[in-house]
Design a protein around this motif. Structure first.
Motif, mmCIF file in Angstrom:
data_model
loop_
_atom_site.group_PDB
_atom_site.id
_atom_site.type_symbol
_atom_site.label_atom_id
_atom_site.label_comp_id
_atom_site.label_asym_id
_atom_site.label_seq_id
_atom_site.Cartn_x
_atom_site.Cartn_y
_atom_site.Cartn_z
ATOM 1 N N ASP A 36 12.712 20.354 -4.757
ATOM 2 C CA ASP A 36 11.853 19.162 -4.834
ATOM 3 C C ASP A 36 11.622 18.584 -3.435
ATOM 4 N N ARG A 37 12.705 18.498 -2.671
ATOM 5 C CA ARG A 37 12.562 17.930 -1.322
ATOM 6 C C ARG A 37 11.721 18.851 -0.441
ATOM 7 N N MET A 38 11.857 20.152 -0.676
ATOM 8 C CA MET A 38 11.065 21.105 0.101
ATOM 9 C C MET A 38 9.573 20.863 -0.129
ATOM 10 N N LEU A 84 11.055 13.591 6.477
ATOM 11 C CA LEU A 84 10.769 14.997 6.171
ATOM 12 C C LEU A 84 11.803 15.879 6.865
ATOM 13 N N LYS A 85 12.151 16.949 6.213
ATOM 14 C CA LYS A 85 13.145 17.852 6.803
ATOM 15 C C LYS A 85 12.394 18.969 7.516
ATOM 16 N N THR A 86 11.990 18.688 8.744
ATOM 17 C CA THR A 86 11.143 19.634 9.478
ATOM 18 C C THR A 86 11.973 20.448 10.461
ATOM 19 N N SER A 97 11.309 20.589 13.467
ATOM 20 C CA SER A 97 11.284 19.900 14.769
ATOM 21 C C SER A 97 12.613 19.154 14.925
ATOM 22 N N TYR A 98 13.652 19.888 15.253
ATOM 23 C CA TYR A 98 15.005 19.336 15.215
ATOM 24 C C TYR A 98 15.652 19.255 16.586
ATOM 25 N N ALA A 99 14.850 19.404 17.647
ATOM 26 C CA ALA A 99 15.472 19.473 18.969
ATOM 27 C C ALA A 99 16.172 18.164 19.341
ATOM 28 N N CYS A 110 21.224 4.290 10.998
ATOM 29 C CA CYS A 110 20.277 5.175 10.299
ATOM 30 C C CYS A 110 20.964 6.402 9.691
ATOM 31 N N GLU A 111 21.340 7.371 10.525
ATOM 32 C CA GLU A 111 21.924 8.620 9.999
ATOM 33 C C GLU A 111 22.480 9.434 11.143
ATOM 34 N N GLY A 112 23.047 10.582 10.803
ATOM 35 C CA GLY A 112 23.517 11.535 11.803
ATOM 36 C C GLY A 112 22.483 12.621 12.040
ATOM 37 N N THR A 113 22.826 13.588 12.903
ATOM 38 C CA THR A 113 21.882 14.671 13.196
ATOM 39 C C THR A 113 21.619 15.526 11.962
ATOM 40 N N GLY A 114 22.645 15.617 11.113
ATOM 41 C CA GLY A 114 22.488 16.434 9.903
ATOM 42 C C GLY A 114 23.286 15.861 8.757
ATOM 43 N N SER A 115 23.408 14.539 8.741
ATOM 44 C CA SER A 115 24.208 13.916 7.681
ATOM 45 C C SER A 115 23.752 12.476 7.486
ATOM 46 N N ASN A 116 24.106 11.914 6.355
ATOM 47 C CA ASN A 116 23.922 10.480 6.099
ATOM 48 C C ASN A 116 25.263 9.789 6.272
ATOM 49 N N VAL A 117 25.198 8.471 6.478
ATOM 50 C CA VAL A 117 26.414 7.733 6.805
ATOM 51 C C VAL A 117 26.629 6.601 5.792
ATOM 52 N N ALA A 159 16.252 11.591 3.060
ATOM 53 C CA ALA A 159 16.758 11.396 1.700
ATOM 54 C C ALA A 159 17.725 12.529 1.391
ATOM 55 N N GLY A 160 18.934 12.401 1.913
ATOM 56 C CA GLY A 160 19.938 13.455 1.753
ATOM 57 C C GLY A 160 20.253 13.652 0.272
ATOM 58 N N ILE A 161 20.441 14.903 -0.099
ATOM 59 C CA ILE A 161 20.747 15.193 -1.497
ATOM 60 C C ILE A 161 22.184 14.776 -1.808
ATOM 61 N N THR A 162 23.080 15.003 -0.873
ATOM 62 C CA THR A 162 24.460 14.567 -1.056
ATOM 63 C C THR A 162 24.514 13.040 -1.080
ATOM 64 N N ARG A 163 23.705 12.407 -0.237
ATOM 65 C CA ARG A 163 23.610 10.943 -0.228
ATOM 66 C C ARG A 163 23.208 10.427 -1.607
ATOM 67 N N SER A 217 26.762 15.336 3.539
ATOM 68 C CA SER A 217 25.721 16.346 3.757
ATOM 69 C C SER A 217 26.057 17.548 2.899
ATOM 70 N N THR A 218 25.101 18.442 2.826
ATOM 71 C CA THR A 218 25.246 19.648 2.016
ATOM 72 C C THR A 218 26.528 20.408 2.349
ATOM 73 N N LEU A 219 26.841 20.545 3.639
ATOM 74 C CA LEU A 219 28.012 21.342 3.993
ATOM 75 C C LEU A 219 29.255 20.492 4.241
HETATM 76 C C1 LIG Z 1 18.698 14.506 9.543
HETATM 77 C C2 LIG Z 1 19.503 14.748 8.317
HETATM 78 N N1 LIG Z 1 20.015 13.706 7.636
HETATM 79 C C3 LIG Z 1 20.764 13.894 6.542
HETATM 80 C C4 LIG Z 1 21.057 15.156 6.056
HETATM 81 C C5 LIG Z 1 21.912 15.330 4.831
HETATM 82 O O1 LIG Z 1 21.141 15.787 3.751
HETATM 83 P P1 LIG Z 1 21.733 16.706 2.602
HETATM 84 O O2 LIG Z 1 22.806 15.913 1.913
HETATM 85 O O3 LIG Z 1 20.559 16.946 1.722
HETATM 86 O O4 LIG Z 1 22.262 17.931 3.244
HETATM 87 C C6 LIG Z 1 20.512 16.259 6.710
HETATM 88 C C7 LIG Z 1 20.690 17.621 6.192
HETATM 89 O O5 LIG Z 1 21.512 18.385 6.423
HETATM 90 C C8 LIG Z 1 19.733 16.059 7.871
HETATM 91 O O6 LIG Z 1 19.217 17.105 8.529
#
Ligand SMILES: Cc1ncc(COP(=O)(O)O)c(C=O)c1O
Length: 273
Positions: free
Chosen positions: A49-51, A140-142, A144-146, A173-180, A199-203, A232-234
């Motif tokens: 769905d997020r994709m 958006l999960k793009t 463009s992650y540099a 706000c959030e982490g590079t790949g996680s919500n807080v 909109a993190g799925i784990t969040r 986060s997912t992992l």
């Molecule tokens: C910028 C960012 N915020 C938050 C998350 C956490 O999202 P999810 O729980 O869907 O992995 C991610 C994904 O890994 C992310 O890239």
């Protein structure tokens, strides 16, 4: 090792994407990272769905979700492993060298890598760069992650595994790949989506399963929160034991430990919540 590309499984050594792929030249693409336990993807429906949301946000054609599901299943079957990270990448495809998109259609790649379960707690740093809560790509999960690459490298320099951003008005706000998430007076809070976070799925699952509140929080809440955790997912739910110079006592604290337990139980009971 097999990956999915151009509609079928291919050997990773011989699989090729054009050097003019718009994902490569300008970061015109989206992605998902999906956890796979014993070859079974977790929360795949939410990821798909997020994709679609991310694709629409970029103006890419809707992904063919039946194909993406088939691709995930084929890649998982071809590469058995106990804990994997499925990586779905969907780009603008072969295109001109500038920002205009080409007309050959998108590229879909599904790859799989092995991973190990994260530690129960970790260290984070805050970074001076901001998340833009009003950008064209916000939410958006793009690919463009540099900015995340740079911020995560800063975290590693300080012995931390994640970097946390404020947005342009100084809110957490959030982490590079996680919500807080933070615990204040025994209650769990996390920034709202309007902060500019993904909109993190784990969040979302953590909010549903723990009753966490979505609250505007200043960045300096990290200096006084009783407990802090990431999702986060992992990482699933992962406690934070250090933020910058501050040692957070007893991580995971009692509220975080309960959230971790609930997350393990609920996610173990339903693979596609
Ligand atoms: C910028 C960012 N915020 C938050 C998350 C956490 O999202 P999810 O729980 O869907 O992995 C991610 C994904 O890994 C992310 O890239």
């Amino acid at each position: 090792m097999k990956i999915w590309l151009d509609g079928g499984l291919q050997d990773i050594e011989s699989a090729r994407v054009s050097v003019f792929d718009h994902g490569l030249t300008v970061g015109d693409g989206i992605f998902e990272t999906v956890k796979a336990v014993d070859g079974r993807p977790f929360a795949l429906t939410r990821h798909l769905d997020r994709m679609t949301t991310s694709a629409r946000g970029l103006g890419l054609p809707d992904p063919d979700l039946d194909e993406v599901r088939r691709a995930c299943a084929a890649v998982l079957d071809a590469n058995p492993m106990p804990l994997g990270r499925l990586r779905i990448t969907y780009t603008g495809g072969h295109g001109p060298l500038g920002s205009d998109r080409g007309e050959q259609g998108p590229t879909l790649v599904v790859a799989l890598g092995g991973t190990t379960r994260r530690p129960d707690s970790t260290a984070v740093v805050t970074v001076p760069w901001t998340r833009n809560e009003r950008g064209a790509l916000t939410g958006l999960k793009t690919t463009s992650y540099a900015e995340n690459v740079v911020a995560l490298a800063r975290a590693r320099e300080h012995g931390a595994s994640e970097a946390l951003f404020a947005n342009t008005v100084g809110q957490l706000c959030e982490g590079t790949g996680s919500n807080v998430f933070v615990v204040l007076d025994g209650e769990i809070h996390t920034p709202p989506l309007a902060s500019g976070c993904l909109a993190g799925i784990t969040r979302a699952l953590a909010v549903e399963w723990t009753g966490a509140k979505e609250t505007d929080l200043p960045l300096d809440v990290l200096e006084r929160a009783e407990e802090i955790f990431l999702t986060s997912t992992l990482r699933d739910v992962q406690a934070v034991h250090r933020v910058d110079e501050r040692e957070v006592t007893a991580a995971p604290g009692p509220v975080t430990a309960k959230a971790m337990r609930i997350f393990d139980e609920r996610s173990g009971a339903d693979l596609d919540p």
